[in-house]
Design an enzyme around this catalytic site. Structure first.
Site, PDB file in Angstrom:
ATOM      1  CG  ASP A 195      -1.970   0.995   1.267  1.00  0.00           C
ATOM      2  OD1 ASP A 195      -2.793   0.946   0.343  1.00  0.00           O
ATOM      3  OD2 ASP A 195      -2.018   1.832   2.192  1.00  0.00           O
ATOM      4  CD  GLU A 240      16.859 -14.147   4.736  1.00  0.00           C
ATOM      5  OE1 GLU A 240      17.076 -12.914   4.746  1.00  0.00           O
ATOM      6  OE2 GLU A 240      16.415 -14.772   5.717  1.00  0.00           O
TER       7      GLU A 240
HETATM    8  C1  NOJ Z   1      -4.614   2.815  -0.929  1.00  0.00           C
HETATM    9  C2  NOJ Z   1      -5.691   1.794  -0.702  1.00  0.00           C
HETATM   10  O1  NOJ Z   1      -5.962   1.138  -1.919  1.00  0.00           O
HETATM   11  C3  NOJ Z   1      -6.881   2.548  -0.142  1.00  0.00           C
HETATM   12  O2  NOJ Z   1      -8.032   1.753  -0.098  1.00  0.00           O
HETATM   13  C4  NOJ Z   1      -6.510   3.096   1.211  1.00  0.00           C
HETATM   14  O3  NOJ Z   1      -7.580   3.877   1.697  1.00  0.00           O
HETATM   15  C5  NOJ Z   1      -5.266   3.988   1.121  1.00  0.00           C
HETATM   16  N1  NOJ Z   1      -4.225   3.381   0.346  1.00  0.00           N
HETATM   17  C6  NOJ Z   1      -4.723   4.278   2.494  1.00  0.00           C
HETATM   18  O4  NOJ Z   1      -4.185   3.124   3.055  1.00  0.00           O
END
Ligand code: NOJ
Length: 536
Positions: free
Chosen positions: A204, A254
């Protein structure tokens, strides 16, 4: 030429938004046991792997992207024993499992953030986050002028007067990656899940993590919230982040050295240009990064050709492959996005979405499919305000209705909600209401109808795997009239898409191998894509 096939280079991965996939407990929320029960369905579809949206303990302020414990399962979704069963079942079916890891921020309920709140300014506990004194005579103004991505200031004040940084909601404090304890903690988290057998991670906000060290004011502080994209050059895409991806890549290697199973790191990388994007997928960094420009392109031949050409030029040149995506849990679904006007399931939007899917599956590289895309689900555009749960809605003073409509639980069977989504009594309510018209999209109907989206995706995936060179190499554009794109690929595959509103001559004679709609020999109808085998 690569000496060895790396499975991820041309993989088709299915994004499982766990809370909306299949509910095994009857509480109206999808769970890990539901995902396990759905694996045979996914095997039949023909995907190579699944990416599971966050299922960790979380107060769910941003549906799990606010993680309170990175090494456990929220009771809403099951437990670690159920997770192990899911991984084992997927392994038996030959389906890879990717987890969603959230390293830019955690939950304000995370024990380290709680400890930071209880500790003094300047303490080591506070150093793991971005705590700072405010400005103005009594420190009553935030330390800088940044706004959060979801709206409102990026800073919140705590009891002793200091402020902490959160680029999303106040319940999602940003980690300070300049603190070595944070780096070490994420190594531990990766190892925890790799030891349990996962095949990799979707990362993310992978262009986040580091902020400009001085946290200076921005010239355009509201740019992130305005564009809903990570464009503040002081808050994202800092050079130091690449060091993290090198570290994570070598950690994965690894594990591969131990058991020969290649692990995958795929980043959610939102940066201004394809060239900057390419830096994230250098051979010692992430294996892949989603290429969102295809998703962002309007239904227009020139726009599609431009983003595809740029991606091929800038990303394929790194040794990685382009990672195509048309839908995910943050965006309006293609059927509605390409519709004109944007109405639920408009025939035109559906025809275009089918054509776009065939185009994507013919491109070199990997592809990600978001659950429900294979059913042709439209966006649910008329959810009442009182059921909306997306924090963006709340943070923008109820102005932006963005992400609930693509997250409505899947229909599996039957004529009425819950459409087999929950195993509970008929009165069991899915966490977001399903519209009546979802009956038309239920998986049992889709499987029984050879004209369905499902069959198009399944046939496309089958053909893709019978043409092994398709995932690699380049494409050659063919000469076409305006509004039409055609390209040839390895193994003689030609794909053409008519973006226009009138039929056009097909670039290849003969009946297509596969088409997104009725396609007589020699003609490519409007809003249609087709594949041919040819020695062009
Ligand atoms: C991107 C994710 O896809 C989204 O759903 C989320 O709200 C934001 N990042 C924050 O983590």
């Amino acid at each position: 030429m690569l000496s060895k096939h790396h499975w991820w280079r041309d993989a088709v991965i299915y994004q499982v938004y766990v809370r909306s996939f299949l509910d095994s407990t009857g509480d109206g929320i999808g769970d890990l046991a539901g995902v396990r029960a759905g694996l045979p369905y996914l095997k039949k579809l023909g995907v190579d792997g699944i990416w599971l949206s966050p299922f960790y303990p979380s107060p769910q302020h941003d549906h799990g992207y606010d993680v309170a414990d990175y090494c456990d399962v929220d009771p809403l979704f099951g437990d670690l024993a159920e997770f192990d069963l899911l991984v084992a079942a997927a392994r038996r079916l030959g389906i890879k499992v990717l987890l969603d890891i959230v390293p830019n921020h955690c939950s304000s309920e995370h024990p380290w953030f709680r400890e930071a709140l209880e500790s003094a300014p300047g303490s080591t506990a506070r150093a793991r986050f971005h705590f700072a004194d405010g400005r103005g005579p009594d420190g009553g103004e935030p330390p800088n002028n940044w706004h959060a991505m979801f709206g409102g200031p990026a800073w919140s004040r705590v009891g002793d007067g200091q402020w902490y940084l959160h680029m999303f909601t106040p319940e999602q404090p940003d980690w300070n990656w300049r603190d070595p304890e944070v780096t070490a903690e994420f190594d531990r988290v990766l190892r925890f899940w790799l030891d349990r057998g996962v095949d990799g991670f979707r990362i993310d906000v992978a262009a986040g993590l580091y902020k400009h060290p001085e946290l200076p004011d921005s010239d355009d502080p509201e740019a992130d919230a305005r564009t809903r994209d990570s464009v503040n050059p002081l808050a994202w895409n800092q050079p130091e982040v690449h060091e993290v991806w090198r570290r994570w890549r070598s950690l994965c290697e690894e594990y591969t050295a131990r058991d020969g199973r290649e692990r995958l790191l795929v980043g959610e990388v939102s940066v201004p240009t394809a060239r900057e994007h390419a830096l994230y997928v250098r051979p010692d960094e992430l294996h892949q990064a989603f290429f969102f420009d295809l998703l962002g392109a309007p239904w227009d031949a020139d726009a599609f050709r431009k983003v595809i050409s740029e991606a091929m030029q800038d990303i394929a040149g790194t040794g990685s492959t382009v990672t195509w995506v048309l839908n995910n849990h943050d965006q309006v679904r293609t059927v509605t996005r390409y519709g004109e006007p944007a109405t639920e399931g408009s025939g035109l939007g559906a025809a275009r979405a089918r054509a776009a899917a065939l185009l994507m599956l013919a491109l070199p590289g990997a592809a990600y499919i978001y659950q429900g895309e294979e059913l042709g689900l439209p966006e649910v555009v008329d959810l009442p305000d009182d059921v909306l749960t997306d924090p963006i809605f709340r943070r923008t003073g109820s102005r932006a209705r963005i992400r609930d409509g693509c997250r409505v639980p899947l229909p599996w069977s039957g004529q009425a909600s819950p459409f087999g989504f929950t195993s509970g009594a008929e009165s069991a309510k899915p966490w977001l209401p399903q519209p009546e018209y979802f009956a038309e999209y239920a998986t049992d109907r889709a499987l029984a109808d050879t004209r369905s989206f499902w069959h198009l995706y399944r046939d496309g995936l089958q053909l893709r795997s019978s043409l092994p060179q398709l995932g690699e190499g380049t494409l050659q554009w063919l000469d076409t009239p305006p509004g039409v794109l055609a390209f040839s690929r390895g193994d003689g595959l030609v794909c053409a898409v008519n973006f226009g509103t009138a039929p056009t001559p097909a670039p290849v004679s003969g009946t297509p191998l596969l088409s997104s709609g009725p396609c007589p020999a020699g003609v490519l109808p409007a809003a249609t894509a087709a594949w041919w085998l040819s020695d062009l």
